[in-house]
Write an enzyme that holds these catalytic residues in place. Sequence first.
Site, mmCIF file in Angstrom:
data_model
loop_
_atom_site.group_PDB
_atom_site.id
_atom_site.type_symbol
_atom_site.label_atom_id
_atom_site.label_comp_id
_atom_site.label_asym_id
_atom_site.label_seq_id
_atom_site.Cartn_x
_atom_site.Cartn_y
_atom_site.Cartn_z
ATOM 1 N N LYS A 41 0.840 -1.208 0.000
ATOM 2 C CA LYS A 41 0.000 0.000 0.000
ATOM 3 C C LYS A 41 0.874 1.258 0.000
ATOM 4 O O LYS A 41 2.072 1.189 0.303
ATOM 5 C CB LYS A 41 -0.894 -0.024 1.245
ATOM 6 C CG LYS A 41 -0.106 0.002 2.542
ATOM 7 C CD LYS A 41 -0.962 -0.381 3.734
ATOM 8 C CE LYS A 41 -0.132 -0.280 5.012
ATOM 9 N NZ LYS A 41 -0.858 -0.804 6.163
ATOM 10 N N TYR A 256 16.726 30.083 9.024
ATOM 11 C CA TYR A 256 15.530 30.792 9.489
ATOM 12 C C TYR A 256 15.453 30.812 11.014
ATOM 13 O O TYR A 256 15.739 29.796 11.660
ATOM 14 C CB TYR A 256 14.274 30.103 8.952
ATOM 15 C CG TYR A 256 14.032 30.333 7.481
ATOM 16 C CD1 TYR A 256 13.804 31.610 6.982
ATOM 17 C CD2 TYR A 256 14.010 29.254 6.599
ATOM 18 C CE1 TYR A 256 13.560 31.804 5.636
ATOM 19 C CE2 TYR A 256 13.758 29.444 5.250
ATOM 20 C CZ TYR A 256 13.531 30.726 4.769
ATOM 21 O OH TYR A 256 13.295 30.923 3.447
HETATM 22 C C1 LIG Z 1 -0.087 -1.704 6.807
HETATM 23 C C2 LIG Z 1 -0.690 -2.988 7.273
HETATM 24 C C3 LIG Z 1 0.101 -4.134 7.411
HETATM 25 C C4 LIG Z 1 1.609 -4.098 7.322
HETATM 26 O O1 LIG Z 1 2.096 -3.544 8.527
HETATM 27 P P1 LIG Z 1 3.659 -3.377 8.843
HETATM 28 O O2 LIG Z 1 3.671 -2.903 10.246
HETATM 29 O O3 LIG Z 1 4.172 -2.379 7.881
HETATM 30 O O4 LIG Z 1 4.287 -4.717 8.657
HETATM 31 C C5 LIG Z 1 -0.537 -5.325 7.705
HETATM 32 N N1 LIG Z 1 -1.885 -5.373 7.880
HETATM 33 C C6 LIG Z 1 -2.654 -4.286 7.787
HETATM 34 C C7 LIG Z 1 -4.114 -4.394 8.003
HETATM 35 C C8 LIG Z 1 -2.095 -3.064 7.486
HETATM 36 O O5 LIG Z 1 -2.868 -1.965 7.422
#
Ligand SMILES: *Cc1c(COP(=O)(O)O)cnc(C)c1O
Length: 365
Positions: A41, A256
Site C-alpha cells: 500500500k 531561518y
Molecule cells: C499496513 C498494514 C500491514 C503491514 O504492517 P507493517 O507494520 O508495515 O508490517 C498489515 N496489515 C494491515 C491491516 C495493514 O494496514
Amino acid sequence: MSSASDRAGALLTIDLDAIAANWRALKRRLVAGADCAAAVKADAYGLGAARVAPALYAAGCRRFFLATIDEAIALRPLVADDAALIVLGGPLPGTSGDFLEHRLWPVLNTPQQVRQWAAVTGPVPPCVIHVDTGMSRLGLASAEIAGLADSIACLRPALVMSHLACSEDASDPMNAAQLGAFAAARMRLPGGGASLANSGGIFLGADYHFDLVRPGAALYGLAPCAEAVPLLRQVVALQGRILQVRDVDSPQTVGYGATHRIRRKGRLATVAAGYADGYLRSLGNRGHGIVGGIRVPVVGRISMDLITFDVTEVPEPLVRPGAFVDLIGPGQTVDDLAAEAGTIGYEILTSLGPRYHRSYVGGPA
Ligand SMILES: *Cc1c(COP(=O)(O)O)cnc(C)c1O
C-alpha cells in the site's frame, strides 16, 4: 546535455534485491505451512509499488495488500494473474464492479460491505473478512458477527484477518488479548485461512503466524524489534548534493529564525534537499548526515529546499560543491533518522519526495 541525476539535488537508491531478501528472510522464520504476503500500500511505502511488487512476485510472493481500489487497479497489469491483490479499505458503495473487472479481492470491514459483496452475482473473486480485535479502526465488531454469520458463510471467505495494535512490543499484554479475541472470532466464522501478523507480529512467535502474515515495514528494512535488526537488509540510500561550502571565522547564525549560532571557526555545507522532499522539519538542529564516515550535524532549521550541515570535522577534499552527504545509508538507517526526527520509519519512507532522482538496483531480470 546533463543527465537527470546530474541535475538532481539528491539521489535516492532503492535496492530491490534487498527487499526480496527481506521477504525470504521473514518467510524462513514462519511456522510450517504459513505463507508470507506483502503490504505494498501507499506505493510500497513510498518506494514504488510498480517496481517493488514485481520484484516480490519474482521472489515467490503471491498475495499483495493495498489500501485503496485505485492502488490495486494500477498494480493489476504489472503482476501476473495468479497474484491476489487485496484491498484493505474494502468495496466503497458502487465499486463492486471494479473488483470484478480487475479481479481484486475485497477486505470486508463492515456489515454494509458484507451485504454489498453478498449481493454480487456471478463468479466473484475471493473475499477476506476483517474482524476488529482492538484497533477500533476497521473490521467487524464482535457483536456484529452473529447477525452476519449466514451471509458470511455463503461468501466462503478465503481469509479471516485482524490487525495487531502493539506488535512491536512483545511484552505488551495487548498482543495476547488480541490473539485470544481473534481465536474466538474464528470459532464463530466459517473455515478458510487466517491472518493476524504484520511485521512485528512475525516476531511474536509461531502462535501469531496462522496461514498468512502481512509484513510491510520489515520488507523495506524497518526493524519492528531488536531481534529483527540482524535479519534485515537496508533497502534505501539517500545522498544529498552539496551546493555550497562556507568557511566561517566570525560568530554568525544559521538559517531561518537564527536558531543556531556558530561561535568558533568552522565550515558549513548547504545540501539541496529540504522539508518539501520529506526531510522532516523536526530534524532541524537534531539530524545528522555522514560524509566520509564522519557524522555531521544538521545546524539551524530545515528549509523547504535546503539543509545546512556543520562539516568542520570533515577533511576538506570531501566537502566541495557537487559532492554528497549521506542522508540515509549504511551508517544511518531509516530507523535511525526516524528516531532523530521523533517519528517512525514508516513516515520517513512514505514522505520521500518526488524531486529525488530515483534509481533501482537489482530486481527481476
Ligand atoms: C499496513 C498494514 C500491514 C503491514 O504492517 P507493517 O507494520 O508495515 O508490517 C498489515 N496489515 C494491515 C491491516 C495493514 O494496514
